[in-house]
Design an enzyme around this catalytic site. Structure first.
Site, mmCIF file in Angstrom:
data_model
loop_
_atom_site.group_PDB
_atom_site.id
_atom_site.type_symbol
_atom_site.label_atom_id
_atom_site.label_comp_id
_atom_site.label_asym_id
_atom_site.label_seq_id
_atom_site.Cartn_x
_atom_site.Cartn_y
_atom_site.Cartn_z
ATOM 1 N N GLU A 242 51.168 0.987 -30.774
ATOM 2 C CA GLU A 242 50.926 2.407 -30.689
ATOM 3 C C GLU A 242 51.236 2.914 -29.270
ATOM 4 O OE1 GLU A 242 50.592 4.139 -33.069
ATOM 5 O OE2 GLU A 242 49.956 6.026 -32.183
ATOM 6 N N GLU A 382 41.957 8.715 -18.324
ATOM 7 C CA GLU A 382 40.981 7.959 -17.517
ATOM 8 C C GLU A 382 40.858 6.533 -18.062
ATOM 9 O OE1 GLU A 382 40.475 11.003 -18.732
ATOM 10 O OE2 GLU A 382 40.351 12.211 -16.912
HETATM 11 C C1 LIG Z 1 45.195 15.258 -30.755
HETATM 12 C C2 LIG Z 1 44.063 14.323 -31.106
HETATM 13 C C3 LIG Z 1 44.039 13.702 -32.326
HETATM 14 C C4 LIG Z 1 42.984 12.819 -32.660
HETATM 15 N N1 LIG Z 1 42.978 12.283 -33.916
HETATM 16 C C5 LIG Z 1 41.963 11.426 -34.245
HETATM 17 C C6 LIG Z 1 41.923 10.853 -35.565
HETATM 18 O O1 LIG Z 1 42.756 11.146 -36.428
HETATM 19 N N2 LIG Z 1 40.917 9.997 -35.850
HETATM 20 C C7 LIG Z 1 39.969 9.644 -34.928
HETATM 21 O O2 LIG Z 1 39.128 8.816 -35.254
HETATM 22 N N3 LIG Z 1 39.965 10.211 -33.687
HETATM 23 C C8 LIG Z 1 40.936 11.094 -33.331
HETATM 24 N N4 LIG Z 1 40.940 11.681 -32.087
HETATM 25 C C9 LIG Z 1 39.812 11.441 -31.186
HETATM 26 C C10 LIG Z 1 40.152 10.603 -29.973
HETATM 27 O O3 LIG Z 1 40.317 9.258 -30.317
HETATM 28 C C11 LIG Z 1 39.025 10.823 -28.970
HETATM 29 O O4 LIG Z 1 39.027 12.190 -28.596
HETATM 30 C C12 LIG Z 1 39.180 9.966 -27.749
HETATM 31 O O5 LIG Z 1 38.985 8.622 -28.062
HETATM 32 C C13 LIG Z 1 38.177 10.390 -26.637
HETATM 33 O O6 LIG Z 1 36.887 10.383 -27.146
HETATM 34 P P1 LIG Z 1 35.930 11.664 -26.974
HETATM 35 O O7 LIG Z 1 36.658 12.887 -27.410
HETATM 36 O O8 LIG Z 1 34.640 11.324 -27.667
HETATM 37 O O9 LIG Z 1 35.676 11.808 -25.423
HETATM 38 P P2 LIG Z 1 34.679 10.913 -24.531
HETATM 39 O O10 LIG Z 1 34.907 9.479 -24.831
HETATM 40 O O11 LIG Z 1 33.317 11.450 -24.675
HETATM 41 O O12 LIG Z 1 35.235 11.236 -23.107
HETATM 42 C C14 LIG Z 1 34.934 12.461 -22.412
HETATM 43 C C15 LIG Z 1 35.571 12.381 -21.024
HETATM 44 O O13 LIG Z 1 35.016 11.280 -20.283
HETATM 45 C C16 LIG Z 1 36.037 10.389 -19.869
HETATM 46 N N5 LIG Z 1 35.561 9.000 -19.974
HETATM 47 C C17 LIG Z 1 34.959 8.433 -21.043
HETATM 48 N N6 LIG Z 1 34.666 7.143 -20.796
HETATM 49 C C18 LIG Z 1 35.109 6.898 -19.544
HETATM 50 C C19 LIG Z 1 35.110 5.736 -18.713
HETATM 51 N N7 LIG Z 1 34.608 4.579 -19.143
HETATM 52 N N8 LIG Z 1 35.670 5.838 -17.477
HETATM 53 C C20 LIG Z 1 36.209 7.010 -17.041
HETATM 54 N N9 LIG Z 1 36.218 8.149 -17.782
HETATM 55 C C21 LIG Z 1 35.696 8.089 -19.011
HETATM 56 C C22 LIG Z 1 37.204 10.632 -20.833
HETATM 57 O O14 LIG Z 1 38.436 10.284 -20.251
HETATM 58 C C23 LIG Z 1 37.094 12.127 -21.078
HETATM 59 O O15 LIG Z 1 37.697 12.839 -20.034
HETATM 60 C C24 LIG Z 1 41.945 12.571 -31.737
HETATM 61 C C25 LIG Z 1 41.972 13.211 -30.490
HETATM 62 C C26 LIG Z 1 43.001 14.090 -30.177
HETATM 63 C C27 LIG Z 1 42.979 14.782 -28.842
#
Ligand SMILES: Cc1cc2nc3c(=O)[nH]c(=O)nc-3n(C[C@H](O)[C@H](O)[C@H](O)COP(=O)(O)OP(=O)(O)OC[C@H]3O[C@@H](n4cnc5c(N)ncnc54)[C@H](O)[C@@H]3O)c2cc1C
Length: 395
Positions: A242, A382
């Site tokens: 991926e 990140e």
């Molecule tokens: C266009 C798009 C399509 C998607 N499609 C799907 C889908 O079909 N199915 C699905 O299951 N998911 C999907 N997602 C979800 C995606 O996998 C998550 O948004 C992503 O994994 C980030 O998780 P979160 O949104 O919960 O953010 P969080 O994990 O809560 O992160 C919030 C912020 O904190 C930062 N952060 C988190 N942990 C750390 C760390 N350890 N160190 C430094 N910074 C950190 C992140 O970089 C981010 O800026 C999609 C997302 C997008 C944007």
């Protein structure tokens, strides 16, 4: 990795195909930044399937062409540069290959022909409200009762769940062990009683995302992929290839072409934007970054082609490729100036006659600019930095 003459011929045949077979109305919608309906997307899938272009990377036994990694990426690039809709990678690149590799015979026979026909649509149920980057903390539970699991919990950001027939889903089957060791991989029929899909309208106006609620949904044990509590390994195996694709060289080239076209067309104060020093400097900088991205992607493609493991360094492609897309879009928006502002449904529906192509380009660009999804989906920037720091640089 430079194209060989064989690959150049291959590219040419793909280009001829997309230029002649992609329906004009679909191409126009993609150029205008409109969202395609399920029906029109499936119509395009069927054209691809009829020409053996829908799942060419699958093994021949399941309808594929056994294409090399270079061919797959060249194919994606030509499709993208010529404004074909992006294929639903969840369906064709994720669940299809997972079932080929880990599915039971019954699962393969049941699902692979339906996916390869282009008519069955899947979504990916991984993320949850409290489990995104830290996916292993997911809480949706599945309790085994006889020949069924009973699944309860909720998923979020589930792309195109509103269109999906099936969802592959990570669920917790053992809460007493280490988080990664208690997760299983289930196939869930989206028509099952107890499933509710609630769309989320994005800042760009599209409905891509959804919340999916599972309330005591019964899933046959026959829909478990691999062994119970071994789902994390399957989930992770999706990620390496991926990230190779997530360099998105094609998408970057498409945006480069758009930036160039806008700058050549737009005139401000009697001067073309393309002649403005600020534009030329930024364009040249992004162009060099794109050349570096493509060269680096080529190194990884060569390694994948030789059957070598790709390793954590591939994160650099995802990081750079996704950031670069957003920089191109920013340049386009700056070149369009105030014409990049309209996010007007009338313009989107083709009702705007003023300035013709400019209005369309502007609208499409504003939408793309507002969407920051590339640097979040598939592991945020990140997280890519963390992977590179820890696993590659040993920091
Ligand atoms: C266009 C798009 C399509 C998607 N499609 C799907 C889908 O079909 N199915 C699905 O299951 N998911 C999907 N997602 C979800 C995606 O996998 C998550 O948004 C992503 O994994 C980030 O998780 P979160 O949104 O919960 O953010 P969080 O994990 O809560 O992160 C919030 C912020 O904190 C930062 N952060 C988190 N942990 C750390 C760390 N350890 N160190 C430094 N910074 C950190 C992140 O970089 C981010 O800026 C999609 C997302 C997008 C944007």
């Amino acid at each position: 990795m430079p194209d060989t003459s064989e690959l150049t011929n291959f590219r040419r045949s793909v280009r001829d195909f997309v230029l002649t077979q992609l329906p004009d109305d679909i191409r126009d919608s993609i150029r205008r930044g409109q969202q395609l309906s399920r029906e029109r997307t499936i119509a395009w899938h069927e054209i691809l399937a009829a020409n053996a272009y829908l799942v060419p990377h699958w093994p021949r036994e399941w309808g594929g062409q056994g294409w090399s990694v270079s061919q797959q990426l060249a194919f994606d690039e030509e499709m993208c540069v010529h404004d074909a809709p992006e294929l639903n990678s969840v369906t064709f690149d994720m669940i299809g290959p997972v079932l080929v590799r880990y599915g039971s015979d019954a699962q393969r026979t049941r699902f692979l022909p339906a996916i390869a026909s282009g008519r069955q649509w899947w979504c990916q149920g991984y993320s949850e409200p409290n489990a995104g980057s830290d996916l292993a903390s997911l809480a949706t539970r599945a309790e085994r009762r006889g020949d069924h699991y009973v699944v309860s919990g909720s998923k979020i950001w589930t792309s195109y769940a509103q269109y999906a027939d099936w969802m592959f889903c990570l669920v917790r089957t053992d809460a007493q062990t280490k988080p990664q060791e208690g997760i299983s991989f289930l196939l869930v029929d989206m028509k099952s009683p107890g499933i509710t899909v609630r769309p989320i309208v994005g800042i760009h106006g599209w409905v891509v995302f959804n919340e999916v609620f599972l309330d005591s949904v019964e899933v046959p044990v026959a829909n478990l992929v691999g062994e119970e509590n071994r789902g994390w390994g399957i989930a992770k195996s999706l990620l390496e290839f991926e990230r190779l694709k997530l360099a998105r060289v094609g998408e970057n080239k498409r945006r480069r072409a758009r930036a160039r076209a806008v700058a050549l067309e737009r005139v401000l104060g009697g001067r073309r934007i393309a002649d403005e020093p600020w534009f030329r400097t930024r364009f040249a900088e992004l162009d060099m970054r794109l050349a570096a991205l493509e060269a680096n992607a080529g190194r990884f493609i060569a390694r994948a082609q030789a059957g070598e493991t790709i390793g954590a360094e591939v994160s650099m492609l995802k990081l750079r490729g996704s950031q670069l897309i957003q920089l191109w879009e920013e340049l386009i928006v700056d070149a369009l100036g105030e014409d990049a502002l309209p996010l007007d449904p009338v313009v989107l529906d083709g009702g705007c006659t003023a300035q013709g192509l400019d209005a369309i380009t502007g609208t499409a660009s504003s939408r793309r600019f507002l969407s920051r999804g590339y640097t979040i989906a598939g592991g945020s920037s990140e997280i890519q930095h963390n992977i590179l720091a820890k696993q590659v640089l040993g920091l």
